[in-house]
Design a protein around this motif. Structure first.
Motif, PDB file in Angstrom:
ATOM      1  N   LEU B 199       0.840  -1.201   0.000  1.00 21.86           N
ATOM      2  CA  LEU B 199       0.000   0.000   0.000  1.00 21.86           C
ATOM      3  C   LEU B 199       0.877   1.255   0.000  1.00 21.86           C
ATOM      4  O   LEU B 199       0.599   2.234  -0.701  1.00 21.86           O
ATOM      5  CB  LEU B 199      -0.930  -0.021   1.222  1.00 21.86           C
ATOM      6  N   THR B 200       1.956   1.180   0.769  1.00 21.53           N
ATOM      7  CA  THR B 200       2.875   2.318   0.819  1.00 21.53           C
ATOM      8  C   THR B 200       3.552   2.520  -0.540  1.00 21.53           C
ATOM      9  O   THR B 200       3.627   3.643  -1.050  1.00 21.53           O
ATOM     10  CB  THR B 200       3.959   2.081   1.896  1.00 21.53           C
ATOM     11  N   ASN B 202       2.516   1.632  -3.459  1.00 24.09           N
ATOM     12  CA  ASN B 202       1.525   2.125  -4.412  1.00 24.09           C
ATOM     13  C   ASN B 202       1.287   3.630  -4.222  1.00 24.09           C
ATOM     14  O   ASN B 202       1.073   4.366  -5.189  1.00 24.09           O
ATOM     15  CB  ASN B 202       0.217   1.343  -4.204  1.00 24.09           C
ATOM     16  N   ALA B 203       1.341   4.069  -2.974  1.00 26.34           N
ATOM     17  CA  ALA B 203       1.192   5.502  -2.694  1.00 26.34           C
ATOM     18  C   ALA B 203       2.440   6.270  -3.126  1.00 26.34           C
ATOM     19  O   ALA B 203       2.344   7.410  -3.581  1.00 26.34           O
ATOM     20  CB  ALA B 203       0.910   5.722  -1.216  1.00 26.34           C
ATOM     21  N   ARG B 205       4.202   5.692  -5.682  1.00 27.29           N
ATOM     22  CA  ARG B 205       4.058   5.918  -7.126  1.00 27.29           C
ATOM     23  C   ARG B 205       3.183   7.139  -7.403  1.00 27.29           C
ATOM     24  O   ARG B 205       3.453   7.908  -8.320  1.00 27.29           O
ATOM     25  CB  ARG B 205       3.434   4.667  -7.777  1.00 27.29           C
ATOM     26  N   GLN B 206       2.146   7.323  -6.594  1.00 29.38           N
ATOM     27  CA  GLN B 206       1.175   8.372  -6.871  1.00 29.38           C
ATOM     28  C   GLN B 206       1.520   9.707  -6.209  1.00 29.38           C
ATOM     29  O   GLN B 206       1.321  10.758  -6.802  1.00 29.38           O
ATOM     30  CB  GLN B 206      -0.216   7.933  -6.395  1.00 29.38           C
ATOM     31  N   THR B 207       1.980   9.659  -4.971  1.00 25.00           N
ATOM     32  CA  THR B 207       2.179  10.904  -4.238  1.00 25.00           C
ATOM     33  C   THR B 207       3.297  10.746  -3.195  1.00 25.00           C
ATOM     34  O   THR B 207       3.033  10.592  -2.012  1.00 25.00           O
ATOM     35  CB  THR B 207       0.848  11.387  -3.611  1.00 25.00           C
ATOM     36  N   GLN B 209       5.330  12.813  -1.889  1.00 31.13           N
ATOM     37  CA  GLN B 209       5.415  13.821  -0.821  1.00 31.13           C
ATOM     38  C   GLN B 209       4.462  13.496   0.327  1.00 31.13           C
ATOM     39  O   GLN B 209       4.743  13.759   1.488  1.00 31.13           O
ATOM     40  CB  GLN B 209       5.192  15.248  -1.349  1.00 31.13           C
ATOM     41  N   ARG B 210       3.320  12.877   0.015  1.00 33.03           N
ATOM     42  CA  ARG B 210       2.388  12.461   1.063  1.00 33.03           C
ATOM     43  C   ARG B 210       3.016  11.358   1.925  1.00 33.03           C
ATOM     44  O   ARG B 210       2.911  11.367   3.145  1.00 33.03           O
ATOM     45  CB  ARG B 210       1.068  11.971   0.430  1.00 33.03           C
ATOM     46  N   VAL B 211       3.670  10.422   1.249  1.00 30.49           N
ATOM     47  CA  VAL B 211       4.299   9.306   1.970  1.00 30.49           C
ATOM     48  C   VAL B 211       5.331   9.842   2.965  1.00 30.49           C
ATOM     49  O   VAL B 211       5.412   9.381   4.105  1.00 30.49           O
ATOM     50  CB  VAL B 211       4.940   8.318   0.966  1.00 30.49           C
ATOM     51  N   GLU B 212       6.099  10.831   2.527  1.00 28.90           N
ATOM     52  CA  GLU B 212       7.097  11.433   3.436  1.00 28.90           C
ATOM     53  C   GLU B 212       6.430  12.065   4.640  1.00 28.90           C
ATOM     54  O   GLU B 212       6.903  11.924   5.772  1.00 28.90           O
ATOM     55  CB  GLU B 212       7.886  12.516   2.693  1.00 28.90           C
ATOM     56  N   HIS B 221      11.510   2.401   0.248  1.00 28.59           N
ATOM     57  CA  HIS B 221      10.476   1.462  -0.193  1.00 28.59           C
ATOM     58  C   HIS B 221      10.684   1.068  -1.659  1.00 28.59           C
ATOM     59  O   HIS B 221      10.544  -0.097  -2.030  1.00 28.59           O
ATOM     60  CB  HIS B 221       9.080   2.068   0.006  1.00 28.59           C
ATOM     61  N   GLY B 324      -6.253   0.478 -15.446  1.00 26.25           N
ATOM     62  CA  GLY B 324      -5.194   0.122 -14.501  1.00 26.25           C
ATOM     63  C   GLY B 324      -4.550   1.345 -13.885  1.00 26.25           C
ATOM     64  O   GLY B 324      -4.947   2.478 -14.164  1.00 26.25           O
ATOM     65  N   PRO B 325      -3.548   1.098 -13.021  1.00 31.30           N
ATOM     66  CA  PRO B 325      -2.839   2.226 -12.419  1.00 31.30           C
ATOM     67  C   PRO B 325      -2.069   3.028 -13.456  1.00 31.30           C
ATOM     68  O   PRO B 325      -1.634   2.481 -14.471  1.00 31.30           O
ATOM     69  CB  PRO B 325      -1.881   1.545 -11.435  1.00 31.30           C
ATOM     70  N   HIS B 326      -1.929   4.316 -13.220  1.00 33.49           N
ATOM     71  CA  HIS B 326      -1.162   5.178 -14.134  1.00 33.49           C
ATOM     72  C   HIS B 326       0.289   5.223 -13.680  1.00 33.49           C
ATOM     73  O   HIS B 326       0.560   5.465 -12.518  1.00 33.49           O
ATOM     74  CB  HIS B 326      -1.745   6.597 -14.133  1.00 33.49           C
TER      75      HIS B 326
END
Lengths: 249, 327
Positions: B199-200, B202-203, B205-207, B209-212, B221, B324-326
């Motif tokens: 899940l992390t 996948n996040a 890949r998308q965002t 800065q949010r993960v940080e 990761h 699918g995922p981008h």
């Protein structure tokens, strides 16, 4: 002061010849909302970046709970207790609302290195995530894809992700941005109740919300704090009126 | 539209039914073709973890495929020639044991992925693509110049390596072994995707800065995912070399890296069975169209263009109606 949770001391950041922040020192005390206001280009977003760790400061320090966190990266500052929301939603748009909040719960519990146990089977993570969603009123939308949320719901989700961290201090970058009158009123009421859990450093353009919420206001213009005080003091400041000429202070 | 679970089950059923039919019809070549598809699918499952979940468009995954192949080739070469493998003062015997070869292939590929990832993941986007491509070319030309192990001509292994309880020379038995490896890799991919780590990732890949800002490190990761990805692709390389009983520098080629990406795009980026469907279509086209014309890649290109333009979720996306995922 002993009840200071978050403090900056003489923070500076320049981009070429432009001083985006110039000796900015602010305190955020327990139980308060400290608003940072200023015209566009005043350096508010730069300051938020320096506090949260996304931007490296040229000089100055950031202290969280009395600890100097200036040298720490963003993730380490988050672990130390800094919860941040973004001006432009930084959410995983392909994921569901619940998955976005679970990410916060994973961060809060240090669970990012668990490989084999499924997220859906982890009661603690789900309980923490659902509690945060319930608090912002998004529990019913937990299975909705984030991309399908309204703008207002995305703002709520931003706050929910920060809530899962149970931070020592919040740094919120325009949480009312793009909200209608009703949404702004609801968010104002929510943040009002949140201050007792953790103080909020609030960057906001919605002056009605700022005046309704802020215990103290600091005014940033051209990277410098030109005034700091309570709502009445800021309203009465001639310097602030001049900086905001034509705007509704 | 069909549910993705049904598509996945149908694909797995196909992987069992086709070779059983081929065995019954005495179509041994079909078993070999299916084995080739299964091994390419395994390699693409590895890449899918990096690309589909983590958003790392690696144009150098042939490095790990080639390392797996050469791990097999070198160990088996020393075993069949009864010569020791010299590491400075260390003198090691070769082996014909598949388990040992797989372990060496996966560890070597994982170590290479760690080093390459450590350097490459300082970049993103087109720079990441270019730096992984550059690593691929470095390994490719090193293999060409490595005269001790065949250089440009490659290295032939006379007898397929052994696995306890199986006669790996019998095509169907070797096929089952490869299928089990693929199924294990698919379970790993599925568990990773549904875990907190997945899940992390996948996040990330998308965002990122949010993960940080929730206290997690995006680059670490990605690096761990890249290492797992490399190890799985390395295992596929060892099996591929055993299938052909031959290794050559082409296993390191950029064309192979590109084909692995194409397999995933055709099947469905980030989808559990995307690499399997992509590999099955690729091998089928290679066989049937390749029999009609040497320029069959033209039709592969047409299919790829159609899928990219009209079906962002690949074949699985078209069947399930879900994009699918981008990446």
């Amino acid at each position: 002061m002993s009840d200071t949770i978050l403090a900056t001391r003489n923070l500076q950041k320049s981009f070429g010849a432009l001083k985006a922040t110039d000796n900015v020192s602010i305190d955020l005390r327990a139980g308060e909302i400290h608003a940072i206001i200023g015209p566009n280009g005043a350096g508010k977003s730069t300051l938020i970046g320096q506090i949260s760790g996304g931007l490296k400061s040229d000089a100055g320090q950031v202290h969280l709970m009395g600890r100097d966190v200036t040298a720490l990266a963003t993730e380490a500052r988050a672990k130390a207790g800094l919860g941040r929301t973004f001006q432009i939603s930084a959410l995983a748009m392909e994921d569901t609302v619940l998955e976005n909040v679970l990410l916060g719960a994973i961060g809060a519990t240090g669970g990012g290195w668990r490989f084999l146990r499924g997220v859906s089977g982890d009661r603690d993570l789900n309980a923490r995530a659902m509690e945060a969603l319930a608090r912002v009123g998004l529990a019913a939308a937990k299975d909705t894809r984030c991309a399908d949320l309204s703008h207002g719901q995305r703002r709520q989700l931003e706050v929910a992700v920060a809530l899962t961290l149970q931070p020592k201090a919040f740094v919120m970058d325009e949480p009312m941005a793009g909200l209608g009158a009703e949404g702004s009123k609801a968010m104002t009421g929510f943040l009002d109740g949140l201050r007792s859990e953790a103080p909020i450093l609030l960057v906001e353009h919605d002056m009605d919300a700022v005046f309704a919420l802020a215990d103290r206001i600091s005014v940033l213009v051209y990277g410098r704090i030109i005034a700091s005080g309570n709502v009445d003091e800021i309203r009465a400041s001639a310097e602030v009126r001049e900086a905001y000429l034509g705007e509704s202070v | 539209m069909i549910g993705e679970r049904h598509v996945n089950l149908a694909v797995l059923a196909g992987l069992v039914i086709v070779p059983l039919w081929a065995l019954w019809a005495d179509e041994i070549f079909t078993i070999t073709l299916t084995t080739r598809a299964v091994i390419l699918a395994l390699a693409a499952v590895g890449l899918n973890i990096a690309l589909g979940i983590g958003g790392m468009v690696s144009f150098g995954h042939a490095v790990f495929f080639g390392l797996g192949g050469y791990a097999m080739g070198i160990l088996a070469f020393h075993a069949q020639s009864y010569t020791p493998l010299q590491f400075g003062p260390l003198s090691l015997a070769g082996t014909k044991s598949m388990q040992v070869i797989w372990l060496v292939a996966m560890v070597t590929s994982a170590l290479a992925a760690w080093v390459i990832g450590l350097l490459s993941l300082r970049t993103t986007g087109v720079y990441f693509i270019m730096i992984t491509l550059a690593f691929g070319q470095m390994f490719f030309y090193f293999a060409i110049s490595w005269g001790s192990y065949g250089g440009e001509d490659g290295l032939s292994i006379y007898v397929r390596n052994g696995f306890p309880g199986l006669n790996t020379l019998v095509p169907i038995q070797f096929f089952w072994l490869c299928l089990v490896a693929l199924c294990v890799a698919l379970v790993v991919q599925w568990r990773l995707r549904t875990s907190p780590f997945g899940l992390t990732l996948n996040a990330v890949r998308q965002t990122p800065q949010r993960v940080e800002t929730v206290g997690l490190n995006p680059r670490k990761h990605k690096l761990v995912a890249f290492v797992i990805s490399g190890a799985i692709t390395g295992l596929a390389g060892a099996l591929f070399a055993d299938l052909n009983r031959f290794v050559s520098p082409t296993m390191f080629s950029w064309q192979l890296s590109g084909e692995l990406i194409i397999l995933i795009i055709i099947g469905g980026v980030g989808r559990l069975m995307g690499p399997v469907i992509g590999a099955a279509i690729f091998v089928a086209l290679e066989h049937w169209l390749g029999g009609l014309t040497d320029f069959w890649h033209i039709w592969l290109g047409v299919i790829l263009i159609c899928i990219v333009l009209f079906g962002r979720g690949g074949v699985i996306g078209l069947l399930t109606g879900k994009e699918g995922p981008h990446v």
